[in-house]
Design a protein around this motif. Structure first.
Motif, short mmCIF file in Angstrom:
data_model
loop_
_atom_site.label_atom_id
_atom_site.label_comp_id
_atom_site.label_asym_id
_atom_site.label_seq_id
_atom_site.Cartn_x
_atom_site.Cartn_y
_atom_site.Cartn_z
N ILE A 76 -23.01 57.38 79.04
CA ILE A 76 -24.25 57.18 78.29
C ILE A 76 -25.10 58.44 78.39
O ILE A 76 -25.25 59.03 79.45
CB ILE A 76 -25.03 55.93 78.76
N ALA A 77 -25.63 58.87 77.24
CA ALA A 77 -26.52 60.02 77.20
C ALA A 77 -27.94 59.58 76.85
O ALA A 77 -28.86 60.38 76.82
CB ALA A 77 -26.02 61.04 76.18
N ASP A 78 -28.10 58.29 76.56
CA ASP A 78 -29.39 57.69 76.23
C ASP A 78 -29.41 56.33 76.93
O ASP A 78 -28.47 55.54 76.78
CB ASP A 78 -29.49 57.51 74.69
N MET A 79 -30.46 56.07 77.69
CA MET A 79 -30.52 54.83 78.47
C MET A 79 -30.33 53.59 77.59
O MET A 79 -29.78 52.58 78.03
CB MET A 79 -31.88 54.76 79.19
N GLY A 80 -30.77 53.68 76.34
CA GLY A 80 -30.67 52.54 75.43
C GLY A 80 -29.24 52.10 75.17
O GLY A 80 -29.00 50.96 74.76
N ALA A 81 -28.27 52.97 75.42
CA ALA A 81 -26.87 52.62 75.19
C ALA A 81 -26.43 51.47 76.09
O ALA A 81 -25.45 50.78 75.79
CB ALA A 81 -25.98 53.84 75.42
N LEU A 82 -27.15 51.25 77.20
CA LEU A 82 -26.76 50.18 78.11
C LEU A 82 -26.84 48.81 77.46
O LEU A 82 -26.22 47.85 77.91
CB LEU A 82 -27.64 50.21 79.37
N LYS A 83 -27.60 48.71 76.39
CA LYS A 83 -27.71 47.45 75.66
C LYS A 83 -26.32 46.96 75.21
O LYS A 83 -26.10 45.76 75.08
CB LYS A 83 -28.62 47.67 74.45
N TYR A 84 -25.41 47.88 74.96
CA TYR A 84 -24.08 47.52 74.42
C TYR A 84 -23.02 47.37 75.50
O TYR A 84 -21.88 47.04 75.22
CB TYR A 84 -23.60 48.58 73.42
N LEU A 85 -23.39 47.70 76.74
CA LEU A 85 -22.40 47.71 77.82
C LEU A 85 -21.88 46.30 78.07
O LEU A 85 -22.65 45.39 78.36
CB LEU A 85 -23.06 48.25 79.09
N PRO A 86 -20.55 46.11 77.94
CA PRO A 86 -20.00 44.79 78.27
C PRO A 86 -20.25 44.49 79.75
O PRO A 86 -20.18 45.39 80.59
CB PRO A 86 -18.51 44.93 77.98
N GLU A 87 -20.53 43.24 80.05
CA GLU A 87 -20.81 42.80 81.41
C GLU A 87 -19.74 43.33 82.37
O GLU A 87 -18.55 43.11 82.17
CB GLU A 87 -20.82 41.26 81.43
N GLY A 88 -20.17 44.05 83.38
CA GLY A 88 -19.25 44.48 84.43
C GLY A 88 -18.41 45.69 84.10
O GLY A 88 -17.61 46.14 84.93
N ALA A 89 -18.52 46.24 82.88
CA ALA A 89 -17.70 47.40 82.53
C ALA A 89 -18.22 48.65 83.23
O ALA A 89 -19.42 48.87 83.28
CB ALA A 89 -17.71 47.60 81.01
N PRO A 90 -17.31 49.46 83.79
CA PRO A 90 -17.77 50.69 84.43
C PRO A 90 -18.20 51.72 83.39
O PRO A 90 -17.70 51.71 82.27
CB PRO A 90 -16.53 51.18 85.20
N PHE A 91 -19.13 52.57 83.74
CA PHE A 91 -19.57 53.62 82.82
C PHE A 91 -20.00 54.85 83.60
O PHE A 91 -20.17 54.81 84.82
CB PHE A 91 -20.71 53.10 81.92
N TRP A 92 -20.15 55.97 82.86
CA TRP A 92 -20.65 57.21 83.44
C TRP A 92 -22.02 57.49 82.85
O TRP A 92 -22.37 56.96 81.78
CB TRP A 92 -19.72 58.39 83.11
N VAL A 93 -22.77 58.33 83.53
CA VAL A 93 -24.11 58.67 83.08
C VAL A 93 -24.22 60.19 82.94
O VAL A 93 -23.90 60.93 83.88
CB VAL A 93 -25.17 58.15 84.09
N GLY A 94 -24.67 60.64 81.76
CA GLY A 94 -24.74 62.07 81.49
C GLY A 94 -26.06 62.69 81.92
O GLY A 94 -27.01 61.99 82.31
N PRO A 95 -26.15 64.02 81.81
CA PRO A 95 -27.30 64.75 82.35
C PRO A 95 -28.60 64.57 81.56
O PRO A 95 -29.64 65.02 82.02
CB PRO A 95 -26.84 66.22 82.29
N THR A 96 -28.55 63.93 80.39
CA THR A 96 -29.78 63.74 79.63
C THR A 96 -30.41 62.37 79.88
O THR A 96 -31.39 62.00 79.24
CB THR A 96 -29.53 63.91 78.11
N VAL A 97 -29.83 61.62 80.83
CA VAL A 97 -30.45 60.36 81.26
C VAL A 97 -31.27 60.65 82.51
O VAL A 97 -30.84 61.40 83.39
CB VAL A 97 -29.38 59.29 81.54
#
Lengths: 331, 297
Positions: B93-114
């Motif tokens: 994710i490069a924008d915090m708002g992307a978390l809205k779409y994150l499936p429950e429990g799915a792992p993700f990475w966070v980029g430097p613009t967050v």
């Protein structure tokens, strides 16, 4: 009627804003927890409590901005600010940091949370994410959206929206800009300052006046003309050619400020709940004038009357105004 | 410590993208993040290259994630973001708002613009499933050290901006188009003329910033090379390299040798590879980001 949210950098400005008809005043503590951390500005704990009591006695609200990003290892300072704002009777706290939102939602479940413009929540999904996750009740929209986009957002969220209508203008998405720390080491996110005066230098050279920030030349004007404050993104720069023609000018934005008075009816129609005036660094007299004018404007909008015209001509005299991102062509 | 290659910041044509990832598959990096990071208008011109790039990196044994945009506003951009979570690959994710779409429990990475500035935010992201976090470039070493420790406790790999012009700002306005007296909607893709971005100097000729469409970057190449030992001691798990024109494989090799302690004077080698560039490490050193600390030699 839309709520008019007005700036107060000092207790005197708070009283002036309330007197002039502010529905709500926003202010911060005198430390790094808020994004207008300027010398001589902001509120002690006692001043905050007194200011809130003063406002409440006159039917106005006080919103406390705690909208910088807590420094690693020192979040206690920010947690105390939230607790003290709650204890002083603040009507809401304005936060940007996810960790701080989580803390506030957990530790102060009765406290109303507003999402600061510094969080730059720029679409309905982001706003709904903050509303559902932390119980955020209102979002201050970043200055990257058109009026039509704001209307579309309001159709997709129950969270209240608040937008800037007057004052200083960020051209970058707020809370996502490190230009200031690139030039000076101090940033809005970490230190609550942008293009800080401590790093400004004025000098005369070869018959021209120069304003520098962190050693970088931001403005150069002929002697006798006033040289603007060197806010980085309003500077005059040059993009050398290469394949293209060299360009010199205000590459990011002209030295303008925001005035969306004429858009107030459109913003109301777009479902905006509150209008915000920038300027916690401004004088009590300035705040009183602007608040008075905007109170008249929101009342006119509420009753369908035309916008009072040129009400702020005195305050923007000599400086150009823009409606910024609200008009699509600005992009 | 190892190396992550971030998404391409600039508007490269499909051929350049293909060549870049073909080369990256042979480079000594552990993982790559692929996707349009800056402007959704560019994506149709090169998105056909994404499956091949993912395949090339995966076949070479590298981890791959897909990046979201830095600033998501339009409905189309929101749909594209949602689609990323359906690919089966990790999303950065490069924008915090992307978390809205994150499936429950799915792992993700966070980029430097967050905005990950403190332990509270890092731990909150970890609870949501963050596995890797690249910290914002403006953080000083003291904050990096605390966050790296918090990351180790929370099971999050913490990365630091390792090489490249640092992303400093994102806007609704396109500065590339503005330089050509155009608005964003009629940009005619002029950012494609500048595969490393367009230089912006001060009026007295000092190199200052870089314009890349709606993004503004530093002009100096930010490098963490002078701080490799301190970052390793702090528990930082990776350096992030940002794609640029030129021999990227050779560049990655300098960083890989520096991480392995096999490069006695890495800054000298870096300067040799990029003789025209100026370098900066001011953010990590706790100075202005554009500055170069004495440690850099």
């Amino acid at each position: 009627m839309m709520e008019l949210v007005c700036p107060a950098g000092t207790p005197a400005a708070l009283r002036a804003a309330v007197e002039a008809g502010a529905h709500a005043v926003y202010c911060g503590f005198a430390d790094e927890t808020n994004a207008r951390n300027f010398p001589g500005l902001n509120f002690s704990r006692d001043e905050m409590a007194a200011g809130i009591a003063h406002a409440h006695a006159r039917g106005a609200k006080v919103l406390v901005a705690i909208n910088t990003f807590p420094r690693a290892g020192e979040a206690g300072l920010w947690h105390r600010a939230v607790a003290d704002a709650a204890a002083a009777g603040a009507d809401a706290v304005i936060l940007a940091d996810v960790g701080l939102l989580a803390h506030a939602a957990g530790a102060h479940p009765g406290l109303r949370l507003h999402l600061s413009v510094q969080a730059a929540a720029a679409n309905a999904d982001a706003i709904n994410f903050y509303a559902e996750t932390f119980g955020v009740r209102r979002v201050v929209l970043p200055r990257v959206l058109t009026v039509a986009e704001i209307a579309a957002i309001n159709r997709e969220t129950d969270c209240e929206t608040e937008v800037f209508v007057f004052g200083g203008l960020c051209v970058m998405a707020e809370g996502r800009c490190s230009l200031s720390s690139y030039a000076t080491g101090l940033s809005p996110n970490m230190n609550g300052v942008c293009s800080p005066a401590s790093h400004v230098d004025y000098a005369e050279r070869d018959g021209a006046q120069e304003a520098r920030l962190g050693g970088f030349l931001i403005h150069r004007t002929p002697r006798g003309m006033s040289v603007p404050y060197p806010t980085l993104c309003k500077g005059c720069f040059t993009a050398p050619g290469g394949a293209q023609k060299a360009q010199t000018g205000h590459i990011f934005e002209d030295p303008v400020s925001l005035d969306a008075t004429d858009l107030i009816p459109a913003l109301e129609k777009a479902g905006v709940r509150a209008l915000k005036i920038e300027g916690r660094q401004r004088s009590r007299a300035y705040v009183a004038q602007v608040v008075q004018a905007f109170r008249a404007a929101v009342e006119a909008a509420g009753s369908g009357a035309p916008m009072p015209h040129g009400i702020l001509a005195r305050l923007t005299e000599g400086q150009a105004a823009t409606t910024g991102a609200y008009a699509k062509t600005w992009r | 410590m190892d190396l992550t290659v971030g998404p391409i910041a600039f508007f490269w044509d499909a051929a350049r993208v293909r060549a870049f990832y073909a080369g990256l598959a042979r480079a000594p990096v552990a993982r790559g993040v692929i996707g349009e990071w800056v402007c959704s208008k560019r994506l149709p011109f090169w998105q056909g290259e994404i499956p091949g790039a993912v395949e090339a990196l995966a076949q070479a044994g590298k981890e791959v994630a897909l990046s979201t945009l830095t600033l998501i506003t339009l409905r189309r951009e929101r749909r594209q973001t949602e689609d990323l979570f359906g690919t089966g690959l990790p999303v950065e994710i490069a924008d915090m708002g992307a978390l809205k779409y994150l499936p429950e429990g799915a792992p993700f990475w966070v980029g430097p613009t967050v905005n990950v500035y403190n332990e509270g935010t890092l731990e909150w992201l970890a609870r949501r499933g963050a596995r890797r976090v690249c910290l914002p470039p403006e953080l000083p070493m003291a904050s990096v050290a605390r966050l790296a420790r918090a990351g180790q406790d929370a099971g999050v790999a913490v990365e630091v901006w390792g090489h490249g012009r640092a992303p400093l700002a994102i806007s609704g306005r396109c500065y590339h188009a503005r330089l050509h007296d155009r608005a964003k909607d009629s940009c005619q893709f002029v950012c494609g003329d500048d595969p490393d971005g367009r230089n912006v100097d001060t009026l007295d000729g000092q190199p200052f910033l870089t314009v890349n469409g709606v993004q503004t970057l530093g002009r100096a190449v930010t490098t963490a090379l002078p701080h490799v030992a301190a970052l390793r001691d702090a528990g930082v798990s990776a350096l992030r390299l940002s794609p640029q024109v030129g021999d990227f494989g050779a560049l990655a090799a300098v960083y890989a040798r520096a991480l392995a302690g096999a490069e006695p004077a890495p800054m000298d080698v870096l300067r040799g590879l990029m003789p025209e560039a100026s370098f900066a490490d001011g953010f990590l050193a706790g100075m202005a980001g554009a500055q170069l600390s004495p440690e850099a030699g």
